[in-house]
Motif scaffolding. Structure first.
Motif, PDB file in Angstrom:
ATOM      1  N   ILE A 243     -11.888   4.274  -7.515  1.00 57.13           N
ATOM      2  CA  ILE A 243     -11.012   5.174  -7.317  1.00 57.13           C
ATOM      3  C   ILE A 243      -9.544   4.472  -6.868  1.00 57.13           C
ATOM      4  CG2 ILE A 243     -11.691   5.853  -4.816  1.00 57.13           C
ATOM      5  CD1 ILE A 243     -11.004   8.827  -5.669  1.00 57.13           C
ATOM      6  N   GLY A 244      -9.725   3.665  -5.833  1.00 55.07           N
ATOM      7  CA  GLY A 244      -8.616   2.948  -5.149  1.00 55.07           C
ATOM      8  C   GLY A 244      -7.902   1.981  -6.226  1.00 55.07           C
ATOM      9  N   LYS A 245      -8.409   1.556  -7.078  1.00 53.43           N
ATOM     10  CA  LYS A 245      -7.816   0.511  -8.039  1.00 53.43           C
ATOM     11  C   LYS A 245      -7.309   1.260  -8.872  1.00 53.43           C
ATOM     12  CE  LYS A 245     -11.339  -1.971  -9.005  1.00 53.43           C
ATOM     13  NZ  LYS A 245     -12.320  -2.863  -9.584  1.00 53.43           N
ATOM     14  N   VAL A 246      -7.542   2.490  -9.373  1.00 52.47           N
ATOM     15  CA  VAL A 246      -6.971   3.466 -10.224  1.00 52.47           C
ATOM     16  C   VAL A 246      -5.589   3.771  -9.620  1.00 52.47           C
ATOM     17  CG1 VAL A 246      -6.926   5.817 -11.454  1.00 52.47           C
ATOM     18  CG2 VAL A 246      -8.524   4.156 -11.859  1.00 52.47           C
ATOM     19  N   LEU A 247      -5.609   4.454  -8.354  1.00 53.54           N
ATOM     20  CA  LEU A 247      -4.465   4.902  -7.576  1.00 53.54           C
ATOM     21  C   LEU A 247      -3.607   3.502  -7.396  1.00 53.54           C
ATOM     22  CD1 LEU A 247      -6.446   6.817  -4.829  1.00 53.54           C
ATOM     23  CD2 LEU A 247      -4.978   7.850  -6.669  1.00 53.54           C
ATOM     24  N   LEU A 248      -4.015   2.353  -7.203  1.00 51.12           N
ATOM     25  CA  LEU A 248      -2.905   1.239  -7.024  1.00 51.12           C
ATOM     26  C   LEU A 248      -2.040   0.888  -8.355  1.00 51.12           C
ATOM     27  CD1 LEU A 248      -4.953  -1.168  -4.631  1.00 51.12           C
ATOM     28  CD2 LEU A 248      -2.904   0.322  -4.189  1.00 51.12           C
ATOM     29  N   ALA A 249      -3.140   0.934  -9.456  1.00 47.38           N
ATOM     30  CA  ALA A 249      -2.730   0.594 -10.775  1.00 47.38           C
ATOM     31  C   ALA A 249      -1.393   1.341 -11.248  1.00 47.38           C
ATOM     32  CB  ALA A 249      -3.760   0.568 -11.710  1.00 47.38           C
ATOM     33  N   PHE A 250      -1.386   2.863 -10.943  1.00 44.98           N
ATOM     34  CA  PHE A 250      -0.597   3.658 -11.366  1.00 44.98           C
ATOM     35  C   PHE A 250       0.311   4.035 -10.283  1.00 44.98           C
ATOM     36  CE2 PHE A 250      -4.117   4.145 -14.554  1.00 44.98           C
ATOM     37  CZ  PHE A 250      -3.530   4.401 -15.620  1.00 44.98           C
ATOM     38  N   SER A 251       0.418   3.320  -9.387  1.00 50.33           N
ATOM     39  CA  SER A 251       1.315   3.920  -8.101  1.00 50.33           C
ATOM     40  C   SER A 251       2.647   2.999  -8.628  1.00 50.33           C
ATOM     41  CB  SER A 251       1.080   3.110  -6.990  1.00 50.33           C
ATOM     42  OG  SER A 251       0.661   1.835  -6.891  1.00 50.33           O
ATOM     43  N   THR A 252       3.883   3.549  -7.888  1.00 53.29           N
ATOM     44  CA  THR A 252       5.118   2.932  -8.095  1.00 53.29           C
ATOM     45  C   THR A 252       5.095   1.420  -7.510  1.00 53.29           C
ATOM     46  OG1 THR A 252       6.042   3.605  -5.828  1.00 53.29           O
ATOM     47  CG2 THR A 252       6.258   5.281  -7.603  1.00 53.29           C
ATOM     48  N   GLU A 253       5.981   0.716  -8.017  1.00 58.22           N
ATOM     49  CA  GLU A 253       6.260  -0.662  -7.852  1.00 58.22           C
ATOM     50  C   GLU A 253       6.288  -0.864  -6.272  1.00 58.22           C
ATOM     51  OE1 GLU A 253       9.234  -4.602  -8.830  1.00 58.22           O
ATOM     52  OE2 GLU A 253       9.247  -2.607 -10.266  1.00 58.22           O
ATOM     53  N   LYS A 254       7.113   0.029  -5.664  1.00 55.62           N
ATOM     54  CA  LYS A 254       7.573  -0.042  -4.186  1.00 55.62           C
ATOM     55  C   LYS A 254       5.912   0.089  -3.666  1.00 55.62           C
ATOM     56  CE  LYS A 254       9.839   2.401  -0.428  1.00 55.62           C
ATOM     57  NZ  LYS A 254      10.736   3.556  -0.139  1.00 55.62           N
ATOM     58  N   VAL A 255       5.332   1.163  -3.726  1.00 59.32           N
ATOM     59  CA  VAL A 255       4.006   1.347  -3.143  1.00 59.32           C
ATOM     60  C   VAL A 255       2.909   0.228  -3.167  1.00 59.32           C
ATOM     61  CG1 VAL A 255       1.780   2.723  -3.206  1.00 59.32           C
ATOM     62  CG2 VAL A 255       3.971   3.721  -3.129  1.00 59.32           C
ATOM     63  N   LEU A 256       2.739  -0.441  -4.712  1.00 62.54           N
ATOM     64  CA  LEU A 256       2.366  -1.672  -4.761  1.00 62.54           C
ATOM     65  C   LEU A 256       2.598  -2.794  -4.313  1.00 62.54           C
ATOM     66  CD1 LEU A 256      -0.305  -2.578  -6.329  1.00 62.54           C
ATOM     67  CD2 LEU A 256       1.058  -2.919  -8.380  1.00 62.54           C
ATOM     68  N   THR A 257       3.686  -3.088  -4.273  1.00 67.18           N
ATOM     69  CA  THR A 257       4.557  -4.309  -3.454  1.00 67.18           C
ATOM     70  C   THR A 257       4.281  -3.924  -1.919  1.00 67.18           C
ATOM     71  OG1 THR A 257       6.220  -4.662  -5.041  1.00 67.18           O
ATOM     72  CG2 THR A 257       6.419  -5.732  -3.093  1.00 67.18           C
ATOM     73  N   ASN A 258       4.415  -2.997  -1.323  1.00 71.12           N
ATOM     74  CA  ASN A 258       4.094  -2.892   0.067  1.00 71.12           C
ATOM     75  C   ASN A 258       2.407  -3.115   0.316  1.00 71.12           C
ATOM     76  OD1 ASN A 258       4.561  -1.678   3.024  1.00 71.12           O
ATOM     77  ND2 ASN A 258       3.056  -0.254   2.328  1.00 71.12           N
TER      78      ASN A 258
ATOM     79  N   GLU B 241      -6.252  -7.449 -12.542  1.00 75.04           N
ATOM     80  CA  GLU B 241      -7.246  -6.398 -12.585  1.00 75.04           C
ATOM     81  C   GLU B 241      -6.376  -4.972 -12.638  1.00 75.04           C
ATOM     82  OE1 GLU B 241     -11.183  -4.305 -12.103  1.00 75.04           O
ATOM     83  OE2 GLU B 241     -10.261  -6.222 -13.077  1.00 75.04           O
ATOM     84  N   LEU B 242      -5.667  -4.714 -11.983  1.00 73.36           N
ATOM     85  CA  LEU B 242      -4.983  -3.390 -12.014  1.00 73.36           C
ATOM     86  C   LEU B 242      -3.889  -3.330 -13.432  1.00 73.36           C
ATOM     87  CD1 LEU B 242      -3.271  -3.700  -8.087  1.00 73.36           C
ATOM     88  CD2 LEU B 242      -5.466  -2.255  -9.348  1.00 73.36           C
ATOM     89  N   GLN B 243      -3.468  -4.483 -13.905  1.00 72.49           N
ATOM     90  CA  GLN B 243      -2.759  -4.350 -15.024  1.00 72.49           C
ATOM     91  C   GLN B 243      -3.488  -4.242 -16.238  1.00 72.49           C
ATOM     92  OE1 GLN B 243      -1.074  -8.330 -15.177  1.00 72.49           O
ATOM     93  NE2 GLN B 243       0.535  -7.861 -13.935  1.00 72.49           N
ATOM     94  N   LYS B 244      -4.774  -4.433 -16.069  1.00 72.91           N
ATOM     95  CA  LYS B 244      -6.054  -4.170 -17.305  1.00 72.91           C
ATOM     96  C   LYS B 244      -6.324  -2.808 -17.063  1.00 72.91           C
ATOM     97  CE  LYS B 244     -10.722  -5.007 -18.328  1.00 72.91           C
ATOM     98  NZ  LYS B 244     -11.855  -5.900 -18.037  1.00 72.91           N
TER      99      LYS B 244
END
Length: 256
Positions: free
Chosen positions: A143-158, A182-185
């Motif tokens: 569930i967390g990896k999905v939320l990260l994978a589809f988050s904005t670039e700003k959120v993921l970078t932070n 993994e997140l890109q996949k």
């Protein structure tokens, strides 16, 4: 101004006046239009909005418009969208659990962690040690990896700059480069797996829930023991979970 409000801090009053604008039908505001509505000058409005964003009371979308943030939900369950998400997700989650017969979670990303908004227990009796309102690591859960994978670039970078990838099991991804791959996949295939990355013997699968703008607002995951969770049935699981996700989107008014 009456005796009850004349001695209040002016900045605090102005901040709450800005927040009041989000109570009506309009849920997203730009700096200029909010300044016009409240009568504050643009620089004051921008300063207050930036402060509220830093505190988590507001957040910005990809169009640089402000909307209510998760801090208000955390403090008092006052963010209407998340109250609605919890209410409207209950029946779809129960339906998923009854069909797959495993524990179903529904959560959002908050403070670089998964915040569980809802949960339906497995009818087969396996108890997953999570509670509604509790937090869990994002990088080693489906569930967390999905939320990260589809988050904005700003959120993921932070996230990548601040998180420490601790080893939970021998399967946990602890290299940030590998995690990004993994997140890109996950983003390409629209689902994530947790193959005993958080807890040995536990496998999870998760998918995103979107709004009308195709922005991720939450994620649904199904968790089960590795002895029962069959990888050859992933497509069957996905079909059931996706039906539940679309149901939630329609119930909450996110469906297109």
């Amino acid at each position: 101004m009456n005796n009850d409000t004349k001695d209040l801090n002016g900045s605090v009053v102005k901040a709450f006046t800005l927040l009041d604008a989000f109570i009506g039908d309009k849920k997203e505001w730009g700096v200029r239009e909010l300044a016009k509505k409240t009568g504050y000058n643009k620089s004051t409005t921008y300063r207050l909005l930036s402060t509220l964003e830093t505190l988590g009371a507001l957040q910005k979308n990809d169009e640089d418009k402000y909307l209510l943030g998760l801090k208000l939900f955390e403090l008092g369950n006052l963010v209407s969208i998340h109250k609605a998400l919890r209410k409207q997700s209950r029946v779809p989650l129960e339906q998923i659990a009854s069909e797959i017969k495993e524990t179903v979670h529904f959560g959002v990303l908050d403070k670089n962690q998964v915040l569980y908004l809802n949960k339906t227990e497995s009818p087969q009796g396996l108890k997953v040690s999570t509670q509604i309102g509790s937090y869990q690591k994002a990088y080693c859960t489906a569930i967390g990896k999905v939320l990260l994978a589809f988050s904005t670039e700003k959120v993921l970078t932070n996230y990548m700059h601040t998180v420490v990838l601790e080893q939970c099991t021998e399967h946990t991804i602890t290299d940030k480069g590998l995690l990004l791959k993994e997140l890109q996949k996950i983003k390409a295939q629209h689902y994530a797996l947790d193959m005993e990355e958080l807890e040995l013997g536990l496998i999870c699968i998760a998918i995103p829930v979107f709004n009308k703008q195709k922005e991720i607002v939450a994620s649904i995951s199904v968790s089960g023991p590795s002895s029962r969770f069959k990888l050859e049935k992933i497509n069957d699981y996905l079909a059931i979970i996706e039906k539940g996700a679309r149901d939630i989107e329609e119930r909450i008014g996110f469906g297109g």
